[in-house]
Each structure stands twice: as structure tokens, then as C-alpha cells.
Design a protein around this motif. Structure first.
Motif, PDB file in Angstrom:
ATOM      1  N   ILE A  27     -30.923 -17.257   0.618  1.00 16.63           N
ATOM      2  CA  ILE A  27     -29.811 -17.521  -0.287  1.00 16.63           C
ATOM      3  C   ILE A  27     -30.016 -16.695  -1.551  1.00 16.63           C
ATOM      4  O   ILE A  27     -31.074 -16.735  -2.164  1.00 16.63           O
ATOM      5  CB  ILE A  27     -29.739 -19.013  -0.646  1.00 16.63           C
ATOM      6  CG1 ILE A  27     -29.476 -19.836   0.606  1.00 16.63           C
ATOM      7  CG2 ILE A  27     -28.680 -19.259  -1.697  1.00 16.63           C
ATOM      8  CD1 ILE A  27     -29.510 -21.323   0.370  1.00 16.63           C
ATOM      9  N   LEU A  63     -17.526 -16.236  15.004  1.00 17.29           N
ATOM     10  CA  LEU A  63     -18.626 -16.804  14.235  1.00 17.29           C
ATOM     11  C   LEU A  63     -19.885 -16.919  15.082  1.00 17.29           C
ATOM     12  O   LEU A  63     -21.004 -16.754  14.572  1.00 17.29           O
ATOM     13  CB  LEU A  63     -18.211 -18.176  13.690  1.00 17.29           C
ATOM     14  CG  LEU A  63     -19.128 -18.801  12.654  1.00 17.29           C
ATOM     15  CD1 LEU A  63     -19.317 -17.876  11.463  1.00 17.29           C
ATOM     16  CD2 LEU A  63     -18.564 -20.130  12.215  1.00 17.29           C
ATOM     17  N   GLU A  64     -19.733 -17.155  16.362  1.00 20.32           N
ATOM     18  CA  GLU A  64     -20.887 -17.279  17.263  1.00 20.32           C
ATOM     19  C   GLU A  64     -21.680 -15.987  17.374  1.00 20.32           C
ATOM     20  O   GLU A  64     -22.847 -15.980  17.750  1.00 20.32           O
ATOM     21  CB  GLU A  64     -20.436 -17.733  18.655  1.00 20.32           C
ATOM     22  CG  GLU A  64     -19.941 -19.162  18.707  1.00 20.32           C
ATOM     23  CD  GLU A  64     -18.516 -19.313  18.181  1.00 20.32           C
ATOM     24  OE1 GLU A  64     -17.726 -18.338  18.225  1.00 20.32           O
ATOM     25  OE2 GLU A  64     -18.177 -20.414  17.713  1.00 20.32           O
ATOM     26  N   GLU A  65     -21.070 -14.861  17.072  1.00 21.49           N
ATOM     27  CA  GLU A  65     -21.746 -13.563  17.175  1.00 21.49           C
ATOM     28  C   GLU A  65     -22.598 -13.233  15.960  1.00 21.49           C
ATOM     29  O   GLU A  65     -23.366 -12.283  15.975  1.00 21.49           O
ATOM     30  CB  GLU A  65     -20.712 -12.444  17.368  1.00 21.49           C
ATOM     31  CG  GLU A  65     -19.956 -12.526  18.668  1.00 21.49           C
ATOM     32  CD  GLU A  65     -18.913 -11.434  18.777  1.00 21.49           C
ATOM     33  OE1 GLU A  65     -19.310 -10.273  19.074  1.00 21.49           O
ATOM     34  OE2 GLU A  65     -17.723 -11.734  18.563  1.00 21.49           O
ATOM     35  N   VAL A  66     -22.497 -14.051  14.891  1.00 24.16           N
ATOM     36  CA  VAL A  66     -23.237 -13.794  13.664  1.00 24.16           C
ATOM     37  C   VAL A  66     -24.627 -14.380  13.792  1.00 24.16           C
ATOM     38  O   VAL A  66     -24.784 -15.588  14.001  1.00 24.16           O
ATOM     39  CB  VAL A  66     -22.505 -14.397  12.451  1.00 24.16           C
ATOM     40  CG1 VAL A  66     -23.306 -14.161  11.180  1.00 24.16           C
ATOM     41  CG2 VAL A  66     -21.104 -13.821  12.333  1.00 24.16           C
ATOM     42  N   GLU A  67     -25.636 -13.537  13.675  1.00 25.82           N
ATOM     43  CA  GLU A  67     -27.023 -13.989  13.783  1.00 25.82           C
ATOM     44  C   GLU A  67     -27.424 -14.791  12.558  1.00 25.82           C
ATOM     45  O   GLU A  67     -27.071 -14.434  11.440  1.00 25.82           O
ATOM     46  CB  GLU A  67     -27.946 -12.794  13.939  1.00 25.82           C
ATOM     47  CG  GLU A  67     -27.743 -12.048  15.239  1.00 25.82           C
ATOM     48  CD  GLU A  67     -28.660 -10.851  15.365  1.00 25.82           C
ATOM     49  OE1 GLU A  67     -29.733 -10.830  14.732  1.00 25.82           O
ATOM     50  OE2 GLU A  67     -28.301  -9.934  16.115  1.00 25.82           O
ATOM     51  N   GLY A  68     -28.163 -15.839  12.750  1.00 25.92           N
ATOM     52  CA  GLY A  68     -28.701 -16.619  11.662  1.00 25.92           C
ATOM     53  C   GLY A  68     -27.811 -17.741  11.143  1.00 25.92           C
ATOM     54  O   GLY A  68     -28.198 -18.458  10.237  1.00 25.92           O
ATOM     55  N   LEU A  69     -26.620 -17.889  11.697  1.00 22.31           N
ATOM     56  CA  LEU A  69     -25.755 -18.995  11.247  1.00 22.31           C
ATOM     57  C   LEU A  69     -25.905 -20.183  12.161  1.00 22.31           C
ATOM     58  O   LEU A  69     -26.110 -20.128  13.296  1.00 22.31           O
ATOM     59  CB  LEU A  69     -24.290 -18.574  11.225  1.00 22.31           C
ATOM     60  CG  LEU A  69     -23.884 -17.638  10.111  1.00 22.31           C
ATOM     61  CD1 LEU A  69     -22.400 -17.318  10.190  1.00 22.31           C
ATOM     62  CD2 LEU A  69     -24.203 -18.224   8.761  1.00 22.31           C
ATOM     63  N   HIS A 118     -24.894 -13.319  -6.587  1.00 22.14           N
ATOM     64  CA  HIS A 118     -24.274 -12.444  -5.599  1.00 22.14           C
ATOM     65  C   HIS A 118     -23.615 -11.273  -6.305  1.00 22.14           C
ATOM     66  O   HIS A 118     -22.905 -11.432  -7.275  1.00 22.14           O
ATOM     67  CB  HIS A 118     -23.230 -13.197  -4.785  1.00 22.14           C
ATOM     68  CG  HIS A 118     -22.523 -12.317  -3.807  1.00 22.14           C
ATOM     69  ND1 HIS A 118     -23.154 -11.851  -2.681  1.00 22.14           N
ATOM     70  CD2 HIS A 118     -21.290 -11.785  -3.809  1.00 22.14           C
ATOM     71  CE1 HIS A 118     -22.308 -11.074  -2.016  1.00 22.14           C
ATOM     72  NE2 HIS A 118     -21.171 -11.021  -2.682  1.00 22.14           N
TER      73      HIS A 118
END
Length: 86
Positions: A2, A80-86, A6
Motif C-alpha cells: 500500500i 478483475l480475476e486476471e489481476v495478480e495479487g487481488l 499516491h
């Protein structure tokens, strides 16, 4: 990880990414990338940064030499499922 502060940059309306020239790590945040680059240099075998040496932290020119700047010209939508680490 985190990020507390930002930051995001643009060039001609396109998002800019920063990449470590040594290992290819990519970040939206220049400060975060420079923190990453600091891990590549100047630590003792006990993982302690030695102050007031040529490898001391916050040497902007040395950090910028190890920074590649990329502009995102094309994007594609993913699930969203394709995003690593979520």
C-alpha cells in the motif's frame, strides 16, 4: 504494498510508468520506484545503509540513471480475476 502517497504522471494525456533498469520492476510512483532501486545498491551484509557514502540514499542523479520512463499508448480491458495479487 500500500502506497501512502499516491502519485501518477501523464505525458500527452497518456499514463506514465517508471521501470527499474536493473530488474524490470514497474511502478506508477517515481518515489516508490526509487525506494525499490535503493535496495539494489549500497547496503552492507547486515542490510544496513551506510550514511554519508557514495551509496547513501537520496542521490537523485544516481536514481534517475537507473529509471526508465514508459508511456502507456494502448490499453485493453481485462477482468478483475486476471489481476495478480487481488
Amino acid at each position: 504494498m500500500i502506497e501512502l502517497l499516491h502519485e501518477q504522471y501523464e505525458s500527452d494525456g497518456s499514463t506514465v510508468l517508471f521501470r527499474c533498469a536493473e530488474c524490470g520492476y514497474i511502478s506508477l510512483s517515481l518515489g516508490s520506484l526509487h525506494g525499490h532501486i535503493e535496495r539494489h545498491r549500497g547496503y552492507t551484509r547486515f542490510n544496513i545503509q551506510v550514511p554519508l557514502t557514495k551509496t547513501a540514499m537520496a542521490k537523485r542523479n544516481a536514481l534517475m540513471e537507473r529509471t526508465e520512463v514508459l508511456r502507456v499508448d494502448e490499453t485493453s480491458e481485462i477482468s478483475l480475476e486476471e489481476v495478480e495479487g487481488l
